[in-house]
Write an enzyme that holds these catalytic residues in place. Structure first.
Site, PDB file in Angstrom:
ATOM      1  N   SER A 141       0.853  -1.189   0.000  1.00 33.39           N
ATOM      2  CA  SER A 141       0.000   0.000   0.000  1.00 33.39           C
ATOM      3  C   SER A 141       0.885   1.233   0.000  1.00 33.39           C
ATOM      4  CB  SER A 141      -0.891   0.026   1.243  1.00 33.39           C
ATOM      5  OG  SER A 141      -1.530   1.291   1.385  1.00 33.39           O
ATOM      6  N   TYR A 155      -3.008  -0.479   9.833  1.00 36.91           N
ATOM      7  CA  TYR A 155      -2.953  -0.917   8.430  1.00 36.91           C
ATOM      8  C   TYR A 155      -1.615  -0.553   7.808  1.00 36.91           C
ATOM      9  CZ  TYR A 155      -4.169  -1.368   3.498  1.00 36.91           C
ATOM     10  OH  TYR A 155      -4.183  -1.714   2.170  1.00 36.91           O
TER      11      TYR A 155
END
Length: 246
Positions: A141, A155
């Site tokens: 990501s 995350y």
């Protein structure tokens, strides 16, 4: 496009979104493809049908990435069903939002189990099947490199961990010519983060190119890394986020 004719690939989390686009792109380039799914059997079977319509072999395997035994079994079964394994794409992952005071141990364990441990287990299992010159590619990501908002620390941590793992695994497998890389998508138009969603305008405002990516954009980069053209690319991270981190 036949860069991958004869290759065998496994894409975890391949029933929808970026994973489905990757599975289809690899099949379009000639690979036989297995995908894993957790609950969306109908969507997984639809992807498998599209792959078979291209004349490629395809199989859908149910596996919960929070279960390490299921992850290993999926890799081993994919290699058995396809007659080998040349490419592993670690795509399955879960999202988490919440600031530090709200976390509980169950949430922390879930993020670590799916986004980190499953990648390690799948890569370890795949390494036993991959031939010299194989490929391991992981979906990270853009938040692994730059956190642009509060509430995403867990995350971001889970995806940042994949950078170190990728670099280390590239060293471990380099003597066999196996490349290991990580791709860092930004905002991509999927059902989990639609371009028409409530937070979409805020996300676009952070981009140099103010539009959401398409799953096919990510799939194109993964296809390159899986191809023979990328044989000298390893231990690297590739950010594809419309310039959020520029």
């Amino acid at each position: 496009m036949t860069r991958m004719t004869g290759k065998k690939a496994l894409v975890t989390g391949g029933s929808r979104g970026i994973g489905a686009a990757i599975a289809l792109r690899l099949a379009q380039e000639g690979a036989d493809v297995a995908i894993t799914y957790e609950r969306a059997r109908d969507k997984a079977e639809a992807v498998v049908g599209q792959i078979r319509a291209l004349g490629r072999k395809a199989v859908a395997l149910q596996a919960d990435n929070a279960d390490p035994a299921a992850v290993k079994a999926a890799v081993d079964t994919a290699a058995k069903e396809l007659g080998g394994l040349d490419i592993l794409v670690n795509n399955a992952g879960i999202w988490h939002y919440g600031e530090v005071g709200s976390w509980d141990l169950k949430e922390i364990d879930a993020i670590l189990s799916v986004n980190v441990r499953a990648v390690i287990v799948a890569s370890q299992a795949a390494a036993a099947h991959l031939p010299d010159g194989g490929r391991i590619i992981t979906t990270g990501s853009c938040l692994a490199e730059r956190v642009t908002e509060p509430g995403v620390a867990l995350y971001a941590m889970s995806k940042a961990a994949l950078i170190g793992f990728t670099k280390g695994l590239a060293r471990d497998l380099g003597q066999r010519g196996i490349t290991v890389n990580v791709v860092h998508p930004g905002s991509t138009d999927t059902d989990m983060n639609p371009a028409a969603g409530e937070q979409a305008d805020e996300q676009r405002a952070r981009m140099a190119i103010p539009r959401f990516g398409k799953p096919e954009d990510i799939a194109g980069l993964v296809a390159y890394l899986a191809s023979e053209e990328a044989r000298f690319v390893t231990g690297a991270g590739f950010t594809i986020d419309g310039g959020v981190n520029s």
